[in-house]
Design an enzyme around this catalytic site. Structure first.
Site, PDB file in Angstrom:
ATOM      1  N   SER A 153     -59.489  -7.979  -4.607  1.00  0.00           N
ATOM      2  CA  SER A 153     -60.194  -7.583  -3.384  1.00  0.00           C
ATOM      3  C   SER A 153     -60.991  -8.744  -2.804  1.00  0.00           C
ATOM      4  CB  SER A 153     -61.140  -6.423  -3.687  1.00  0.00           C
ATOM      5  OG  SER A 153     -62.110  -6.853  -4.617  1.00  0.00           O
ATOM      6  N   CYS A 154     -61.023  -9.892  -3.502  1.00  0.00           N
ATOM      7  CA  CYS A 154     -61.915 -10.969  -3.054  1.00  0.00           C
ATOM      8  C   CYS A 154     -61.186 -12.180  -2.483  1.00  0.00           C
ATOM      9  CB  CYS A 154     -62.806 -11.394  -4.203  1.00  0.00           C
ATOM     10  SG  CYS A 154     -63.703 -10.017  -4.905  1.00  0.00           S
ATOM     11  N   PHE A 155     -60.349 -12.863  -3.288  1.00  0.00           N
ATOM     12  CA  PHE A 155     -59.693 -14.078  -2.787  1.00  0.00           C
ATOM     13  C   PHE A 155     -58.937 -13.817  -1.479  1.00  0.00           C
ATOM     14  CE2 PHE A 155     -59.196 -16.835  -6.910  1.00  0.00           C
ATOM     15  CZ  PHE A 155     -60.564 -16.892  -7.016  1.00  0.00           C
ATOM     16  N   LYS A 210     -59.137 -11.478   0.765  1.00  0.00           N
ATOM     17  CA  LYS A 210     -60.007 -11.063   1.881  1.00  0.00           C
ATOM     18  C   LYS A 210     -60.898 -12.221   2.344  1.00  0.00           C
ATOM     19  CE  LYS A 210     -63.841  -7.856   2.559  1.00  0.00           C
ATOM     20  NZ  LYS A 210     -65.051  -8.494   2.046  1.00  0.00           N
ATOM     21  N   ASP A 211     -61.482 -12.925   1.382  1.00  0.00           N
ATOM     22  CA  ASP A 211     -62.414 -13.991   1.749  1.00  0.00           C
ATOM     23  C   ASP A 211     -61.700 -15.183   2.383  1.00  0.00           C
ATOM     24  OD1 ASP A 211     -64.315 -12.323   0.774  1.00  0.00           O
ATOM     25  OD2 ASP A 211     -64.801 -13.493  -1.007  1.00  0.00           O
TER      26      ASP A 211
END
Ligand code: UGA
Length: 434
Positions: A271-273, A275-276
């Site tokens: 959910s992080c790499f 999206k960011d």
């Protein structure tokens, strides 16, 4: 200190419980009554290693009393500092949707009308540079009738918590980043983190809110790009018949490179790499800058699942045949399937007319929501039965011990996207980058 944390997701609950563990008195505010009830019973609905123990230690009847939860924003009036830990989901163009955090900031500002004297707000959510200063501070100022730097402070403290190891990442950080645009806010943030700094000796980076916001994106974008770079080099290694892991072990000995995040394979998810990286690309483009390297990192990451399937194609025709997908979570130790490379792998197999059988020790139900038509096995051995090929997408330890399990396959072809299988003479084994 008295701290309020708005939001009880994996970041909000983790930091609330960890602040309590550091000796602060913490109230966690969330709109979800079930989440609140669980915390007050000394329990949590979030699956994070060590978190249930910490919540039980500080909340509920047998807890220290340093952690409690409520649905009522008024609780923040009894605190000195409020952390905003609300989600910032993604729009289709990659940019972030601020509506939830804006609503939270407004409600927080409205509530602050009931307090006299200074209050510090700290943005913990991942937001693109300028969001705190240009968007959230004005909302808090106008809703509360206060002025930033005079009777309210708004700081930014990015998080570097990995899913699955969030508690240890918090309690043993590589760095603590404190972004503030005035002295009083900075002092309050220093006081919140003083026990952690004293206990761990972690370096504290003091900066302004914009830089703190950028540090978070730079951290994740750098790591994601590092994985894409080792995947690019790994693909070259494969073409030359060279083992990319041997090469990675050697270059990782160079302090300037470091050994971490050099595991090549089917790519990064979660959910992080994704999206960011998408959000900072969108933000750069909105400012008329083309972030060439980051775009290439995403492009390469998007191609790895297809490379994995092409290796399978080179050994078997999967049309109408059973193919096992081993691992559905985006990484081991979590049931999270968001942006898992398994999604592209399943789609690619379905496009080839294969009958997909998925297996994951914990993530099956989450993948079933996305692909209800796929067959899900109870064990890796069951998934392999009668399959003409197996592809490995998640490096769960149990896959290393499959040994004879492959013998139930119709054709013993295994394509490993994570370097976890121990090849035996009986199987036709292909590593993605080795
Ligand atoms: C990541 C960052 O590591 C955290 O520091 C950050 O706080 C978090 O995002 C966030 O922004 O909240 P996380 O998404 O939990 O944490 O996962 P990682 O452990 O970083 O792995 C990300 C992906 O990269 C996984 O799919 C993993 O399989 C892949 N990866 C990682 C590789 O393919 N090779 C590697 O060598 C390392």
């Amino acid at each position: 200190m008295d701290i309020s944390v708005i939001g009880s997701g994996y970041v909000g609950t983790t930091i609330a419980a960890c602040f309590a563990d550091l000796g602060h008195s913490v109230v966690n505010i969330d709109v979800d009554a079930d989440v609140v009830e669980a915390i007050n019973a000394g329990d949590t609905l979030i699956h994070e290693e060590g978190l249930p123990e910490l919540v039980a230690k500080h909340a509920g009847e047998n807890g220290t009393g340093r952690l409690r939860a409520t649905t009522n924003y008024e609780a923040l009036l009894e605190t000195d500092v409020t952390f905003l830990c609300l989600p910032t989901p993604q729009y289709d163009d990659g940019s972030i949707d601020l509506s939830i955090i804006e609503t939270g900031a407004e409600q927080l500002g409205e509530t602050l009308k009931g307090k006299s004297g200074w209050h510090t707000v700290v943005v913990k959510s991942t937001v693109v540079p300028g969001t705190t200063d240009d968007v959230l501070t004005p909302i808090i100022e106008s809703a509360s009738g206060r002025t930033a730097g005079e009777d309210v402070g708004v700081g930014m403290n990015p998080e570097f918590l990995r899913e699955g190891t969030a508690v240890t990442d918090f309690l043993d950080p590589d760095k603590i980043v404190l972004g503030a645009d005035d002295e009083r806010t900075r002092r309050d943030m220093q006081e919140v983190f003083a026990p952690l700094e004293a206990e761990t000796g972690a370096p504290v980076v003091e900066t302004d809110t914009r830089t703190a916001e950028m540090i978070k994106y730079a951290n994740n974008a750098f790591l994601a790009t590092k994985v894409s770079l080792i995947n690019d080099l790994g693909n070259i290694c494969k073409e030359f018949g060279i083992d990319a892991y041997e090469v990675a072990d050697a270059i990782g000995l160079d302090d300037r490179i470091s050994e971490q995040f050099l595991r090549s394979g089917v790519g990064w998810g979660g959910s992080c790499f994704p999206k960011d990286v998408a959000a900072i690309i969108a933000a750069a483009k909105a400012n008329d800058y083309e972030p060439t390297v980051l775009e290439a990192a995403v492009e390469l990451n998007d191609k790895q699942p297809e490379r994995l399937l092409e290796l399978l194609d080179s050994h078997v025709d999967v049309e109408g045949e059973r193919v096992a997908v081993l691992g559905l979570a985006f990484k081991p130790g979590t049931d999270d399937t968001r942006n898992s490379r398994a999604i592209e792998v399943i789609e690619g197999l379905q496009a080839r007319g294969a009958r997909v059988v998925g297996y994951d020790p914990v993530a099956t139900e989450n993948m079933r929501e996305r692909f209800p038509d796929v067959t899900y096995a109870e064990s890796a051995a069951e998934a392999l039965e009668g399959a003409v090929g197996a592809v490995v997408v998640t490096d769960w330890d149990e896959f290393a011990a499959l040994d004879d399990g492959f013998e139930a396959m119709k054709e013993l072809v295994v394509v490993d996207g994570r370097r976890i299988i121990e090849p035996t003479p009986k199987i036709t084994y292909e590593g993605l980058t080795w």
